[in-house]
Every structure is written in C-alpha cells, then in structure tokens.
Design a protein around this motif. Sequence first.
Motif, PDB file in Angstrom:
ATOM      1  N   GLY B 159      24.174  42.844  37.767  1.00  0.00           N
ATOM      2  CA  GLY B 159      23.819  42.597  39.168  1.00  0.00           C
ATOM      3  C   GLY B 159      25.019  42.634  40.095  1.00  0.00           C
ATOM      4  O   GLY B 159      24.927  42.234  41.260  1.00  0.00           O
ATOM      5  N   LEU B 160      26.163  43.116  39.619  1.00  0.00           N
ATOM      6  CA  LEU B 160      27.373  43.200  40.451  1.00  0.00           C
ATOM      7  C   LEU B 160      27.104  44.090  41.662  1.00  0.00           C
ATOM      8  O   LEU B 160      26.542  45.170  41.537  1.00  0.00           O
ATOM      9  N   ARG B 161      27.492  43.582  42.835  1.00  0.00           N
ATOM     10  CA  ARG B 161      27.372  44.387  44.053  1.00  0.00           C
ATOM     11  C   ARG B 161      28.754  44.624  44.635  1.00  0.00           C
ATOM     12  O   ARG B 161      29.677  43.869  44.393  1.00  0.00           O
ATOM     13  N   GLY B 162      28.872  45.714  45.390  1.00  0.00           N
ATOM     14  CA  GLY B 162      30.177  46.143  45.903  1.00  0.00           C
ATOM     15  C   GLY B 162      30.885  45.039  46.662  1.00  0.00           C
ATOM     16  O   GLY B 162      30.316  44.443  47.567  1.00  0.00           O
ATOM     17  N   ARG B 163      32.122  44.799  46.309  1.00  0.00           N
ATOM     18  CA  ARG B 163      32.875  43.719  46.932  1.00  0.00           C
ATOM     19  C   ARG B 163      33.607  44.168  48.188  1.00  0.00           C
ATOM     20  O   ARG B 163      34.367  43.405  48.769  1.00  0.00           O
ATOM     21  N   GLY B 164      33.396  45.425  48.595  1.00  0.00           N
ATOM     22  CA  GLY B 164      34.058  45.898  49.809  1.00  0.00           C
ATOM     23  C   GLY B 164      33.372  45.391  51.061  1.00  0.00           C
ATOM     24  O   GLY B 164      33.921  45.449  52.139  1.00  0.00           O
ATOM     25  N   GLY B 165      32.143  44.913  50.907  1.00  0.00           N
ATOM     26  CA  GLY B 165      31.473  44.363  52.070  1.00  0.00           C
ATOM     27  C   GLY B 165      30.023  44.770  52.172  1.00  0.00           C
ATOM     28  O   GLY B 165      29.154  43.987  52.519  1.00  0.00           O
ATOM     29  N   GLY B 166      29.738  46.019  51.853  1.00  0.00           N
ATOM     30  CA  GLY B 166      28.380  46.518  52.004  1.00  0.00           C
ATOM     31  C   GLY B 166      27.413  45.890  51.021  1.00  0.00           C
ATOM     32  O   GLY B 166      26.251  45.669  51.330  1.00  0.00           O
ATOM     33  N   LYS B 320      38.273  44.402  44.228  1.00  0.00           N
ATOM     34  CA  LYS B 320      37.677  43.246  43.544  1.00  0.00           C
ATOM     35  C   LYS B 320      36.487  43.656  42.679  1.00  0.00           C
ATOM     36  O   LYS B 320      36.209  43.019  41.676  1.00  0.00           O
ATOM     37  N   THR B 321      35.802  44.717  43.081  1.00  0.00           N
ATOM     38  CA  THR B 321      34.703  45.208  42.249  1.00  0.00           C
ATOM     39  C   THR B 321      35.259  45.621  40.887  1.00  0.00           C
ATOM     40  O   THR B 321      34.725  45.238  39.842  1.00  0.00           O
ATOM     41  N   TYR B 322      36.341  46.395  40.896  1.00  0.00           N
ATOM     42  CA  TYR B 322      36.933  46.816  39.627  1.00  0.00           C
ATOM     43  C   TYR B 322      37.462  45.621  38.836  1.00  0.00           C
ATOM     44  O   TYR B 322      37.381  45.577  37.616  1.00  0.00           O
ATOM     45  N   ALA B 323      38.019  44.646  39.555  1.00  0.00           N
ATOM     46  CA  ALA B 323      38.581  43.488  38.854  1.00  0.00           C
ATOM     47  C   ALA B 323      37.492  42.681  38.153  1.00  0.00           C
ATOM     48  O   ALA B 323      37.769  41.959  37.197  1.00  0.00           O
ATOM     49  N   ASN B 324      36.246  42.816  38.600  1.00  0.00           N
ATOM     50  CA  ASN B 324      35.129  42.114  37.960  1.00  0.00           C
ATOM     51  C   ASN B 324      34.664  42.801  36.677  1.00  0.00           C
ATOM     52  O   ASN B 324      34.052  42.161  35.826  1.00  0.00           O
ATOM     53  N   VAL B 325      34.924  44.108  36.568  1.00  0.00           N
ATOM     54  CA  VAL B 325      34.303  44.899  35.504  1.00  0.00           C
ATOM     55  C   VAL B 325      34.678  44.404  34.110  1.00  0.00           C
ATOM     56  O   VAL B 325      33.827  44.232  33.243  1.00  0.00           O
ATOM     57  N   ARG B 326      35.960  44.129  33.901  1.00  0.00           N
ATOM     58  CA  ARG B 326      36.367  43.733  32.549  1.00  0.00           C
ATOM     59  C   ARG B 326      35.712  42.419  32.145  1.00  0.00           C
ATOM     60  O   ARG B 326      35.427  42.187  30.976  1.00  0.00           O
ATOM     61  N   LEU B 327      35.458  41.554  33.131  1.00  0.00           N
ATOM     62  CA  LEU B 327      34.819  40.273  32.830  1.00  0.00           C
ATOM     63  C   LEU B 327      33.397  40.506  32.330  1.00  0.00           C
ATOM     64  O   LEU B 327      32.925  39.843  31.404  1.00  0.00           O
ATOM     65  N   ILE B 328      32.733  41.480  32.962  1.00  0.00           N
ATOM     66  CA  ILE B 328      31.354  41.791  32.569  1.00  0.00           C
ATOM     67  C   ILE B 328      31.337  42.372  31.155  1.00  0.00           C
ATOM     68  O   ILE B 328      30.525  41.984  30.311  1.00  0.00           O
ATOM     69  N   ILE B 329      32.260  43.279  30.883  1.00  0.00           N
ATOM     70  CA  ILE B 329      32.290  43.903  29.554  1.00  0.00           C
ATOM     71  C   ILE B 329      32.659  42.863  28.488  1.00  0.00           C
ATOM     72  O   ILE B 329      32.049  42.798  27.421  1.00  0.00           O
TER      73      ILE B 329
END
Lengths: 155, 604
Positions: B159-166, B320-329
């Motif tokens: 359910g990760l959504r873009g952390r750039g704002g949109g 920040k979106t990319y920084a979240n990815v490893r946590l999800i994996i």
Amino acid sequence: MEEALSEIFLQFEGKREEIIPILQRVQENYTYLPEDSMRQIARFTKVPESDIYGVATFYAQFRFTPTGRNHICVCRGTACHVRGAPAILEEVAANVGLEDEGTTEDLEYTLETVACIGCCALAPAITYNEEVHGNLTKNKVRKLIKAEAGKNGSE
Amino acid sequence: MEANDKTVLICRGTGCESAKSPAIQTELMSGLQGSDVEVKFTGCHGMCQQGPIVIVEPQGTFYANVKLKDVEPIVGSLKNGGGPVEKLFYKDPATKEGLSTYHDIPFYSRQKRLVLQNCGRIDPEDIDDYLAEGGYEGLKKAIFDMTPDAVVQAVLDSGLRGRGGGGFPTGRKWKFTQDAPSDTKYVLCNADEGDPGAFMDRSVLEGDPHAVLEGMAIAGFAIGAQKGYIYCRAEYPLAIKRLQIAIEQARERGYLGKGIMDGDFDFDIDIFHGAGAFVCGEETALITSIEGNRGMPRSRPPYPAVKGLYDKPTLLNNVKTYANVRLIINNGADWFASIGTEKSKGTAVFALTGKIANSGLVEVPMGITLREIIFDIGGGMLDPNKNFKAVQTGGPSGGCLPESFLDTPVDYDSLIEAGSMMGSGGMVVMDEDTCMVDVARYFLDFTEKESCGKCVPCRLGTKQMLDILEDIVEGRGKPGDIELLEDLAVGIKAGSLCGLGQTAPNPVLTTLRYFRDEYEAHINHHACPAKQCKELITYHILDTCVGCGLCRRNCSTNAIIGEQKELHYIDQSLCHKCGVCFEVCPPKVFSVEIRTGEVKLVES
C-alpha cells in the motif's frame, strides 16, 4: 580561456545530454558563463548557440556576469520568510550598498536569494561565502558583515 | 571496534554542520584519543533546533546545543567514567527539567522512525555501518529469493504511496513500468527537493544514502532496468558528496555495477546535478532536464512508465519512497500495511519548521493528528506567549490550515479534503504574527518566478494573482479583488499542464477559505491584523519610554527624536519602518508599539 575550456571538454563526449553538466563545470571554473564559452560549448556539442542560451537561461543556477569576491545568499524559504527573511534581505542589501539582489560595482559583493538552503531550523539564515549563519536578526547581520569586511581587510 | 562500550555520535547534517559540528568532532576525537570510546559522525538526528547534537550510546545520553567549550567536560565525563554532563541536557520547555537521554524527550518518543531509522545513528560515509544495520539484505533477498513479479506484488500489497506528495500508489507505477516492453529501462530518483521550507529528502540523502541506492536497485531488478539516475539539486552539496561516496563504496563491494552480489543482475546509478528549477520536480520536466533541455513539462499520456527518459520506459519515485522499499522487502508487505491508516500506509516524514519550538525532522505513523505533531512532538509555539494561527503543508502546492483543523489526521486523503495536501513533507507552523495574505503573496511570488512559461494561464495568471496580492498587502486593495483572485484561481487550475500550475492557486484558495477576514481587513480597513505588512503599519513610542536612546542610535534614518532620559518619539515622515527600534527596545521597557488600520487617521 581556451585551455581551461578544453580541459573541461576532455571530460565529456559532446552529447546533447551533457550540456547542463558542461555549463556547471564552466561556471565552476569562471564563476559565471563568459560569452565566448557559450560559443565554444555550442561548437563542442554541435547544438545551436541559441539552444545553449535557452538551457542556460532557464535554470536559476547559471549567470552571465562575474560574481563579487564575497558571495551572500539570503534564504527566502518559507520558514525563513515567516521568521523575518525580508527584513534580513533588506538589511544585507543596505549594508553592502545594494538596492536588491545583484553585484556591487567594485565586485566586492554579490547578493542573491535562494529558494531554500535547507536549514530551516536556523531560520532566518544566510550563507556568507558558503558558510551558513542562522538565527539572524538585523543587528546580527550588521555585525556579521562588518566582521567579515574586517577579516578581508586585515588579510 | 564493536567491543567498545561507548560510542559518541556527533550530528553532521547541514544544520549542525553550519553550527560548527565538524570542529566539535575534531575536538572530541583528539580529546578521546587513546581511550576506548569511539567517535563517529552521523547524518541528521532530527532535532535541528537544538544542534549541534552529541549523543553517547548505548545509554542514549543526549547533549543539546554543544559548543566547542563543552567538549572538555564531555571528554572528562567519558574518560573518567563520571556521570553525564547535566548542564548540556535538553531542557523540557514546560518543566525546565533536564532530560538525560533522547528516549525521554517527547520529540523522539512520539515518533516512529522507519525511513529515518539510520539517520543520526550510522556514519553515512561508511558502508560497513549500513551493512551492520542489515543494509543491502533487502536487495539480496529480492535478487536471489524473489522474482521481479513478486517484488512488484510486495510493493503493491504494502500500500506504499508516492512520498513526493501526490500519493500515487507506488506499486501500480512499478507494475506499469514493468509491463512496458523494452530492453532498456530507467530508474530515476527525484531528489530535486525544491519546496521552500522542506529538507526531508536532503536529510535522508545525507544521513542514509545507501537506503536510497538499495531501494533504487530493488526497483531496477523489479522492472528490468540496468541504469538509474538520482536528480539532486545542486543546492545540496553535502547530500551530493555523501551520495557519491556511497555509490563508489557500493560499486566496490558489488552492490552496484555488473553482476550484483555475483548474480546476473546489472545495475548502476549516477547523479545528475539539478540546476535550480523548481518545475524540474515534475516528472516529465525532470526527464527533459536530464536529456539536456530546458526543464519544461510535456503533456501526459504517454506516461514516463511507457515513454520516459530517452523515450524508454522510466520509473520515477521520490527519495523517501525508495528508502521505504527495503523495509517492505525485509519485513514483508503485511508488516508495512499494518502501519498507518486504511488508505495511507507507513509513516510520513516532515520537516517541521517555522514558529515552532522544536524545528527539525520528524517521522510519524500516518493518521496521527496535526495537533500531536505540532504540540507534542514539536513542543508548541516558538514563543509560548503567541497563539497558533495556521500550519502550512504541501509547500507552494499546499495550503494553510487553521486551528480548527488541528485534529485532522495526517494522511493523503484527509489533508486534501481539508484543502491542503501531504506534499513532500514540509510543515511550516505560523503564529499570530504571521500575515496570511502575505503568506499567500509569498507563495505566489515563488510559483510566478518558477512557472516555466509553457502554459499561458500559469505564466500570466500567477502574475495577475501576484499583482493583486501585492496591491492588497501594500494597501491598494479594492473591493472585488477577492472575487477576481477566485476567478483567476479556477482558470489557472483548469488551464495548466503540470502540477505546478494546477496547484499554484492553492495557498491563496485555502487562506481565502480560512482567513478571509484578514483579506477583508487589508482591503476595507487598510489594516494588517498580524502587523506585518509594512505599508499598513506605523511604529510608535509609548510614554513608558525611559529615554535610553538605544532605538535612536540604531535608527538608520534618524527618525527617532528625543533627549537622553527623556521621552522619545518617531517622526513618521522619516520612518522607513525597518522595525529596528522594536527589535532593540529592552524587553523590560517594551515601549515601541506597532499600530495598524485607523492609525493613519490618529496621526493626521
């Protein structure tokens, strides 16, 4: 001029997508983009000179006049703004003898504003020759510029 | 080194560096030479207001506002095994009590640091520190234990959504790019953090650069790309330097480059230095800029997922979106989905700034209220005697929310409903001294300058709005101005190609919605309720003046008249309203008053 430019060009292939990095390197070297360098970049990349100007004028980073010996950037980020950046800008300008952003005639100072330095916790902040000074008041600005001018004089 | 019982961490984010933390590190190192205490520097620890910050682990002893002269007592306490240096403790603003560790400080204890978990804890220039915290395990797991489809599915399920704002669902973006047929694809990281008042991405890049590289590499594996670019603003020299070091170290250790971890996946990353154009934060503009052009957006579709950089399928996400990815994996999609609200998962990182006691970087679970962030974590107003007025989120695209919205949960949808937006994470707090019309003018001034000029409604419309706002703050507002602003806002929103124009009127619209009375006061009564708009205020010296002469001596236009020890007064015809008299008047005397509105009548 030629030599420094050729040196820079050596690190590139002359491709269109290299224009911005080339402009950045040239400006790093001269502090601005001299007219002749623009022509040389156009030749090197085989892109019309008008296009090179088009790119260079689009980005805030590039300038076409030399900067002063002292470079002051006033942050106009939101945090700085609500903590009094407009007054700081005014104070800096008045103390270096400028009306607004620009360079003094004797090339002693260049005053610019930036969208955000990113140290909002220290708002209002400025950079003086790349060194960040934060939590400023008009008084502190006056003292800072005086102190820095004194430093230069004694060197 | 691991056997050390104590480690001293000194923050060297941009904020603390500007407060001379490198010199403090040098002093600490020389002072502790030969002892078994290790001295390390880290990225941003978050509480920038209290910088430079020094932390002693494992206890978590937290020293705030450390100066060079404080190094000696710190070294002394560490060497002699004495107690901590109490005078350097952070003092609770309410109780004035010193708090010894950061675990006790509400600023930290109320946060949930996932993306920032390494920021302020590891040395960002040392890959071994990152590896010791489980770094690149996510990439390893993705490449060797998962298929690209499974990785995309995990990001979708999280359910990760873009952390750039949109707030676009990240997994869907990944799926589109994965599905686009092409041998060559690109992974781009948007680090062109141009929002004034925001430094979240910068802090992540400075404090934990490998987490971003790892996220990008996982993305590359998932969508079938071999090459990535990080588009970072040139105004962030420290972030660029640390990224460069991280990329080199990752290449050396085989986490980037050909045959990652001796497998058959190739992926490399380069940095592109942005040249200072806010609009390049828009995805198509960013891509055109990397290609060497003026960074102007183009119409979509085709979306970058189909036709992006060099016309190849391109995935573009925020830092920040990319920084979240490893946590999800690493922890699984279900774990991630368990944090936050129904539609906004995970955490939100905010740069908390403005008139707030604890400026700095905070990370909170989605769904927490604005009140908790501002008053519990942020410690309330910078000046406790001032009242909260508004909080601005979403930068120039967002809006200002008044006190009645403080209990709004922080998630993508609730903020949009309230008229603001999540944005990339800038959160600027304003108090009663902030003029909301001036704030609107400030943001329009920004967007008007940053408009690339492609769409007429944006280029000229923002100019018109700015002109009207300038008239209002300078006392030339006319009846009908507010309605005209609203009309223009609708036109600009409808007639602009990219997010910059579509959202440019938001600061005006939300201030009109919640602070209309301030606009009306400016227009109808020539009054600035916050007493900020220069043209609408006058300075006066009250009869409590003791005649110390401080204001007179500091006045640059000689507008202040009075004999020593006698009542002073201001010659209004000479006064430039710089406010220096207000600033220098001793707090005990407090005789300078700012008046607005009908003042002019009194004077004449």
